[in-house]
Write a protein that holds these residues in place. Structure first.
Motif, PDB file in Angstrom:
ATOM      1  N   ASP A  62      39.259 -30.125  -6.532  1.00  0.00           N
ATOM      2  CA  ASP A  62      38.355 -30.039  -7.684  1.00  0.00           C
ATOM      3  C   ASP A  62      38.410 -31.310  -8.526  1.00  0.00           C
ATOM      4  OD1 ASP A  62      37.797 -27.501  -6.770  1.00  0.00           O
ATOM      5  OD2 ASP A  62      38.688 -26.462  -8.475  1.00  0.00           O
ATOM      6  N   ILE A  65      35.983 -34.340  -7.832  1.00  0.00           N
ATOM      7  CA  ILE A  65      34.565 -34.247  -8.194  1.00  0.00           C
ATOM      8  C   ILE A  65      34.488 -33.887  -9.674  1.00  0.00           C
ATOM      9  CG2 ILE A  65      32.354 -33.127  -7.703  1.00  0.00           C
ATOM     10  CD1 ILE A  65      33.518 -34.549  -5.234  1.00  0.00           C
ATOM     11  N   GLU A  67      32.116 -32.676 -12.561  1.00  0.00           N
ATOM     12  CA  GLU A  67      30.814 -32.061 -12.821  1.00  0.00           C
ATOM     13  C   GLU A  67      30.436 -32.315 -14.274  1.00  0.00           C
ATOM     14  OE1 GLU A  67      28.730 -27.653 -12.531  1.00  0.00           O
ATOM     15  OE2 GLU A  67      30.780 -27.942 -11.825  1.00  0.00           O
ATOM     16  N   GLY A  71      25.227 -34.654 -13.383  1.00  0.00           N
ATOM     17  CA  GLY A  71      25.417 -34.311 -11.978  1.00  0.00           C
ATOM     18  C   GLY A  71      26.873 -34.313 -11.595  1.00  0.00           C
ATOM     19  N   TYR A  72      27.124 -34.632 -10.328  1.00  0.00           N
ATOM     20  CA  TYR A  72      28.477 -34.629  -9.777  1.00  0.00           C
ATOM     21  C   TYR A  72      28.892 -36.070  -9.502  1.00  0.00           C
ATOM     22  CZ  TYR A  72      27.358 -29.745  -9.006  1.00  0.00           C
ATOM     23  OH  TYR A  72      26.993 -28.448  -9.183  1.00  0.00           O
ATOM     24  N   MET A  83      22.431 -32.938  -9.881  1.00  0.00           N
ATOM     25  CA  MET A  83      22.529 -31.542  -9.464  1.00  0.00           C
ATOM     26  C   MET A  83      21.321 -31.087  -8.650  1.00  0.00           C
ATOM     27  SD  MET A  83      24.243 -29.692 -12.700  1.00  0.00           S
ATOM     28  CE  MET A  83      25.854 -30.174 -13.265  1.00  0.00           C
ATOM     29  N   VAL A  88      23.075 -31.836  -2.472  1.00  0.00           N
ATOM     30  CA  VAL A  88      23.944 -30.829  -3.088  1.00  0.00           C
ATOM     31  C   VAL A  88      23.629 -29.475  -2.465  1.00  0.00           C
ATOM     32  CG1 VAL A  88      24.565 -29.646  -5.234  1.00  0.00           C
ATOM     33  CG2 VAL A  88      24.122 -32.121  -5.243  1.00  0.00           C
ATOM     34  N   PHE A  96      34.997 -27.325  -3.096  1.00  0.00           N
ATOM     35  CA  PHE A  96      34.245 -28.556  -2.905  1.00  0.00           C
ATOM     36  C   PHE A  96      34.501 -29.118  -1.507  1.00  0.00           C
ATOM     37  CE2 PHE A  96      34.305 -28.834  -7.609  1.00  0.00           C
ATOM     38  CZ  PHE A  96      32.966 -29.125  -7.832  1.00  0.00           C
ATOM     39  N   VAL A 115      29.223 -27.554  -3.218  1.00  0.00           N
ATOM     40  CA  VAL A 115      29.804 -27.255  -4.519  1.00  0.00           C
ATOM     41  C   VAL A 115      29.977 -25.740  -4.692  1.00  0.00           C
ATOM     42  CG1 VAL A 115      28.826 -29.343  -5.547  1.00  0.00           C
ATOM     43  CG2 VAL A 115      27.604 -27.200  -5.740  1.00  0.00           C
ATOM     44  N   ARG A 118      28.527 -21.512  -9.608  1.00  0.00           N
ATOM     45  CA  ARG A 118      28.956 -21.396 -11.004  1.00  0.00           C
ATOM     46  C   ARG A 118      28.341 -20.152 -11.610  1.00  0.00           C
ATOM     47  NH1 ARG A 118      32.904 -24.356 -10.003  1.00  0.00           N
ATOM     48  NH2 ARG A 118      32.639 -26.578 -10.020  1.00  0.00           N
TER      49      ARG A 118
END
Length: 120
Positions: A62, A65, A67, A71-72, A83, A88, A96, A115, A118
């Motif tokens: 995690d 990356i 967030e 974006g990432y 995003m 993605v 990830f 990803v 969420r």
């Protein structure tokens, strides 16, 4: 003759057992383009060929990356993936996974980024 038949039967049994063990080992083996098994997906899952060409994907921590609102960010390369970018994708196992060119002129360039979903 009877002794020879017993030996032949044992040889066949040993050969069948070795074959069965080989099949189990083959099925249980995770290939480089497969994600490791997890509690969510005990059998693992396969990266799409378009993302990995059989060797370009791996699970990443995690912390690798970041967030954010834009974006990432891939910490190792500084690359920012919006995003809404088609690269993605939703991670099937909630972790990830980063697929990137490993060598050549495009080294470190993201092909796909899986990803975790969420909650809102």
């Amino acid at each position: 003759m009877r002794h020879g038949s017993l030996l032949a039967s044992c040889a066949v049994g040993v050969a069948l057992a070795a074959f069965a063990l080989g099949v189990v080992g083959y099925v249980a083996h995770a290939y480089p383009h497969d994600a490791r098994p997890t509690a969510a997906l005990p059998q693992g899952w396969s990266y799409p060929f378009a993302c990995c060409a059989n060797y370009d994907c791996k699970e990443v921590a995690d912390a690798d990356i970041v967030e954010g609102a834009r974006g990432y960010e891939i910490r190792g390369t500084g690359e920012l993936i919006p995003m809404t970018d088609k690269r993605v994708r939703k991670s099937p196992d909630g972790r990830f996974h980063w697929c990137a060119h490993q060598a050549g002129l495009d080294a470190g360039k993201t092909i796909c980024l899986f990803v975790p979903p969420r909650g809102f």
